[in-house]
Design a protein around this motif. Structure first.
Motif, PDB file in Angstrom:
ATOM      1  N   SER A   7       0.848  -1.179   0.000  1.00 36.87           N
ATOM      2  CA  SER A   7       0.000   0.000   0.000  1.00 36.87           C
ATOM      3  C   SER A   7       0.890   1.237   0.000  1.00 36.87           C
ATOM      4  O   SER A   7       2.123   1.138   0.045  1.00 36.87           O
ATOM      5  CB  SER A   7      -0.927  -0.019   1.218  1.00 36.87           C
ATOM      6  N   VAL A   8       0.280   2.412  -0.037  1.00 35.64           N
ATOM      7  CA  VAL A   8       1.018   3.678  -0.151  1.00 35.64           C
ATOM      8  C   VAL A   8       0.593   4.630   0.953  1.00 35.64           C
ATOM      9  O   VAL A   8      -0.602   4.770   1.239  1.00 35.64           O
ATOM     10  CB  VAL A   8       0.752   4.355  -1.521  1.00 35.64           C
ATOM     11  N   LEU A   9       1.565   5.295   1.571  1.00 37.25           N
ATOM     12  CA  LEU A   9       1.308   6.471   2.403  1.00 37.25           C
ATOM     13  C   LEU A   9       1.973   7.651   1.715  1.00 37.25           C
ATOM     14  O   LEU A   9       3.196   7.660   1.531  1.00 37.25           O
ATOM     15  CB  LEU A   9       1.867   6.308   3.816  1.00 37.25           C
ATOM     16  N   ASP A  10       1.174   8.623   1.296  1.00 34.01           N
ATOM     17  CA  ASP A  10       1.680   9.787   0.578  1.00 34.01           C
ATOM     18  C   ASP A  10       1.517  11.022   1.454  1.00 34.01           C
ATOM     19  O   ASP A  10       0.401  11.416   1.795  1.00 34.01           O
ATOM     20  CB  ASP A  10       0.914   9.947  -0.734  1.00 34.01           C
ATOM     21  N   ARG A  41      -4.056  -0.128  -0.969  1.00 35.13           N
ATOM     22  CA  ARG A  41      -4.693   1.082  -0.446  1.00 35.13           C
ATOM     23  C   ARG A  41      -3.743   2.270  -0.603  1.00 35.13           C
ATOM     24  O   ARG A  41      -2.527   2.104  -0.748  1.00 35.13           O
ATOM     25  CB  ARG A  41      -5.150   0.911   1.003  1.00 35.13           C
ATOM     26  N   TYR A  42      -4.314   3.464  -0.554  1.00 35.62           N
ATOM     27  CA  TYR A  42      -3.554   4.701  -0.717  1.00 35.62           C
ATOM     28  C   TYR A  42      -4.009   5.666   0.367  1.00 35.62           C
ATOM     29  O   TYR A  42      -5.158   6.119   0.365  1.00 35.62           O
ATOM     30  CB  TYR A  42      -3.822   5.299  -2.106  1.00 35.62           C
ATOM     31  N   TRP A  43      -3.114   5.938   1.307  1.00 30.90           N
ATOM     32  CA  TRP A  43      -3.430   6.830   2.418  1.00 30.90           C
ATOM     33  C   TRP A  43      -2.715   8.164   2.232  1.00 30.90           C
ATOM     34  O   TRP A  43      -1.554   8.207   1.807  1.00 30.90           O
ATOM     35  CB  TRP A  43      -2.986   6.215   3.746  1.00 30.90           C
ATOM     36  N   VAL A  44      -3.420   9.246   2.573  1.00 39.36           N
ATOM     37  CA  VAL A  44      -2.811  10.578   2.547  1.00 39.36           C
ATOM     38  C   VAL A  44      -2.751  11.121   3.977  1.00 39.36           C
ATOM     39  O   VAL A  44      -3.620  10.851   4.797  1.00 39.36           O
ATOM     40  CB  VAL A  44      -3.582  11.541   1.625  1.00 39.36           C
ATOM     41  N   ALA A  45      -1.702  11.874   4.247  1.00 44.81           N
ATOM     42  CA  ALA A  45      -1.405  12.320   5.607  1.00 44.81           C
ATOM     43  C   ALA A  45      -2.021  13.682   5.898  1.00 44.81           C
ATOM     44  O   ALA A  45      -2.543  14.361   5.005  1.00 44.81           O
ATOM     45  CB  ALA A  45       0.105  12.373   5.811  1.00 44.81           C
ATOM     46  N   GLU A  46      -1.966  14.067   7.162  1.00 42.36           N
ATOM     47  CA  GLU A  46      -2.440  15.388   7.595  1.00 42.36           C
ATOM     48  C   GLU A  46      -1.303  16.142   8.269  1.00 42.36           C
ATOM     49  O   GLU A  46      -0.768  15.707   9.286  1.00 42.36           O
ATOM     50  CB  GLU A  46      -3.621  15.262   8.572  1.00 42.36           C
ATOM     51  N   HIS A  47      -0.930  17.266   7.697  1.00 44.27           N
ATOM     52  CA  HIS A  47       0.055  18.174   8.293  1.00 44.27           C
ATOM     53  C   HIS A  47      -0.409  19.608   8.076  1.00 44.27           C
ATOM     54  O   HIS A  47      -1.042  19.909   7.055  1.00 44.27           O
ATOM     55  CB  HIS A  47       1.445  17.980   7.670  1.00 44.27           C
TER      56      HIS A  47
END
Length: 339
Positions: A7-10, A41-47
């Protein structure tokens, strides 16, 4: 062990010399590519308040990415729940799940994703919520997602509409035993952030499994690990590409969340003794090399954690090299691609 999932964390990084708009466009293109390649799955982060990471509103990015992709699950890695109303987060992700049934993940975390001043701005008019309030927030979020608020709860008449046929998949994110214990207590899947720290990682996941208590949503423990990876055609090229991320990560320790430096800047940078110690500390948990080397090291790491899913974080200054890394990984693990 089950077949390995990738999966991916972007984190939607901004490259030095480029803009946030370009970084978001690169996130969209990477999502479309990895969807075709067979990533799970492809997750996007919060900053927030960052010139180096553009993911300030993951819920908006998730909606856009889900519309641009076909197969992958799309979600947050994660929403920093302490800033927000559990009810509003349930509404947002119920809406996303209603629009894209069976494809939405809601990953939540305790970290602020910002400095303390920015945390105050996010909780405008209120004090930022601390660790003591977080379990209550998780409890209420799960109740709203299940549309099953306790009868004694003051908000028991409130529903997080629209209510989808099934709630989005809920994941607890963390890098500590406290996060693992919370996930076990609430009976949610747990994602361990190996890319942030590898201290006692396998033991923390073992603790999660031992203490897991089945919930209405999940009857068994489920876990994955987030790992920083760079894969290239040669080991020399992979190490060279990783120099950018090494310098960028070292700077984070001083609060500098600026753009990702170029390889040329990274290779010419003179690390102080303290900085070099930090660089080596972070680099030791990265997996960098050829497809064969990465596959062997990644498979061994997954076995140590006793999980079958790796959520891959890849940051390079060269956007083509970043995409190539995900392509090489997909080939090495024989993911099922689509045209």
């Amino acid at each position: 062990m089950k077949k390995i999932r990738l999966s991916v964390l972007d984190q939607s990084p901004v490259r030095a010399g480029f803009t946030a708009k370009e970084a978001l466009a690169e996130t969209v293109e990477l999502a479309k590519l990895t969807d075709r390649l067979g990533y799970h799955r492809y997750w996007v982060a919060e900053h927030h308040n960052s010139t180096g990471l553009t993911g300030s509103a993951p819920e908006i990015l998730i909606a856009h990415l889900a519309a641009q992709t076909k197969r992958m699950r799309i979600g947050s890695g994660g929403v920093m729940l302490s800033h927000y109303s559990p009810y509003k987060i349930a509404e947002i992700f119920n809406m996303l799940e209603s629009l894209h049934p069976g494809r939405i993940d809601l990953g939540i975390g305790r970290a602020p994703g910002s400095d303390q001043i920015t945390a105050h701005a996010l909780s405008y008019g209120n004090q930022p919520r601390g660790p003591r309030e977080y379990p209550t927030q998780v409890h209420d979020l799960m109740a709203f997602l299940q549309d099953n608020v306790d009868k004694e709860h003051p908000l028991q008449s409130v529903h997080a509409t629209p209510i989808p046929a099934a709630p989005p998949e809920l994941w607890m994110l963390g890098s500590s035993d406290q996060s693992a214990q919370l996930a076990a207590h609430f009976g949610t899947p747990f994602s361990f952030a190996h890319f942030i720290t590898d201290e006692n990682g396998p033991q923390i996941l073992s603790l999660y499994r031992r203490q897991f208590s089945a919930s209405a949503l999940y009857s068994e423990p489920d876990a994955n690990i987030g790992i920083f990876v760079i894969c290239a055609d040669t080991e020399e090229e992979a190490i060279k590409l990783a120099s950018s991320r090494d310098l960028w990560r070292t700077r984070l320790d001083t609060g500098n969340i600026g753009p990702v430096p170029s390889v040329e800047e990274a290779l010419s940078y003179q690390y102080s003794e303290a900085e070099e110690t930090r660089r080596r500390y972070h680099a030791r948990r990265h997996i960098v090399g050829t497809p064969e080397q990465v596959k062997e090291r990644l498979s061994s790491l997954l076995a140590a954690y006793q999980v079958n899913e790796a959520v891959i974080v890849t940051i390079t200054h060269d956007v083509k090299a970043r995409r190539r890394s995900y392509e090489l990984l997909a080939d090495a693990f024989e993911l099922s691609s689509s045209n």
